[in-house]
Design a protein around this motif. Structure first.
Motif, PDB file in Angstrom:
ATOM      1  N   GLU B  90       0.716  -1.085   0.041  1.00  0.00           N
ATOM      2  CA  GLU B  90       0.103   0.084  -0.068  1.00  0.00           C
ATOM      3  C   GLU B  90       0.914   1.198  -0.098  1.00  0.00           C
ATOM      4  O   GLU B  90       1.359   1.656   1.039  1.00  0.00           O
ATOM      5  CB  GLU B  90      -0.965  -0.007   1.173  1.00  0.00           C
ATOM      6  N   ASN B  94      -2.227   5.264   4.034  1.00  0.00           N
ATOM      7  CA  ASN B  94      -3.648   4.776   4.335  1.00  0.00           C
ATOM      8  C   ASN B  94      -4.490   5.068   3.167  1.00  0.00           C
ATOM      9  O   ASN B  94      -5.657   5.582   3.432  1.00  0.00           O
ATOM     10  CB  ASN B  94      -4.066   5.252   5.640  1.00  0.00           C
ATOM     11  N   THR B  95      -4.302   4.686   1.928  1.00  0.00           N
ATOM     12  CA  THR B  95      -5.400   4.771   0.927  1.00  0.00           C
ATOM     13  C   THR B  95      -5.942   3.423   0.757  1.00  0.00           C
ATOM     14  O   THR B  95      -7.172   3.511   0.315  1.00  0.00           O
ATOM     15  CB  THR B  95      -4.511   4.907  -0.415  1.00  0.00           C
ATOM     16  N   GLY B  96      -5.523   2.241   1.214  1.00  0.00           N
ATOM     17  CA  GLY B  96      -6.317   1.205   1.223  1.00  0.00           C
ATOM     18  C   GLY B  96      -5.960   0.474  -0.126  1.00  0.00           C
ATOM     19  O   GLY B  96      -6.686  -0.557  -0.350  1.00  0.00           O
ATOM     20  N   LYS B  97      -5.113   1.092  -1.162  1.00  0.00           N
ATOM     21  CA  LYS B  97      -5.072   0.541  -2.263  1.00  0.00           C
ATOM     22  C   LYS B  97      -3.606  -0.288  -2.420  1.00  0.00           C
ATOM     23  O   LYS B  97      -2.717   0.169  -1.808  1.00  0.00           O
ATOM     24  CB  LYS B  97      -4.767   1.766  -3.466  1.00  0.00           C
TER      25      LYS B  97
END
Lengths: 113, 110
Positions: B90, B94-97
């Motif tokens: 990632e 904290n983008t979750g991607k």
């Protein structure tokens, strides 16, 4: 009992047709993702969502739309399918944060003729 | 350029041998996850290890965040370990991607 399910598992479509791929998760995760996997490119992110009603563009969104009507369901829509969209599509669910993991569905093999 | 590079691209072992898979990434990573993809195509999360060392079963992952690298050690390999091992990060905060590497194909012979 699989926590991320996809339907259909296999699909043959014609060029110019509309295709909808569906994904359901029972993990109660906020985030959901659609990836495609192609030889030589690996897994690439198409669209993702942070919750019901939200959709975000991933790295390769062109030619695709997404819909997140509820926490559990996330759809990928090909309005005008093209042969270049022939691929294996994976849905995943997860959370944002250092130790959270993404969990994947079994994949949908799409062939556009 | 590619953000996540895995090596080797393929590896052949005899059953019982150990495997060491490498993952190098070009940006900071707030999450790092190792996956196993079976020959049939299903993807299974093996472990999440954004920093430090983590063990699960015969698997040990060590991530050195400052050096932007992670390893996955498989001890006492079995024929059922055959498949593709994918590393994903990632990038950023904290983008979750997740961004995936192209994987290491492992073949374990009896």
């Amino acid at each position: 009992e699989a926590a991320v399910t996809q339907s259909p598992r296999n699909k043959v479509a014609v060029t110019g047709g509309k295709v909808t791929l569906s994904c359901n998760q029972t993990n109660n995760h906020n985030n959901m993702y659609w990836y495609r996997q192609d030889t030589g490119h690996g897994l690439r992110l198409i669209h993702y969502s942070y919750g019901a009603g939200s959709t975000e563009k991933g790295d390769i969104p062109d030619g695709y739309k997404a819909s997140r009507p509820s926490q559990e369901n996330f759809s990928l829509i090909l309005e005008l399918a093209t042969p270049s969209q022939t691929s294996v599509y994976f849905c995943a669910s997860g959370e944002t944060g250092g130790s959270y993991e993404q969990y994947f569905g079994p994949g949908t093999r799409l062939t556009v003729l | 350029g590619q953000q996540v590079q895995q090596s080797p691209s393929s590896l052949v072992l005899q059953e019982g041998e150990n495997a060491e898979l490498q993952c190098n990434f070009s940006s900071t990573a707030t999450q790092l996850q190792w996956f196993y993809q079976s020959p049939g195509g299903s993807l299974v999360s093996l472990l999440s290890n954004p920093s430090g060392t983590k063990h699960t079963g015969r698997l040990t992952s060590t991530t050195v965040t400052k050096e932007r690298r992670s390893s996955l050690h498989i001890s006492s390999s079995q024929t059922t370990d055959s498949g593709t091992y994918l590393c994903a990060i990632e990038p950023g905060a904290n983008t979750g991607k997740l961004t995936f590497g192209h994987g290491t194909i492992l073949r374990v012979h009896p």
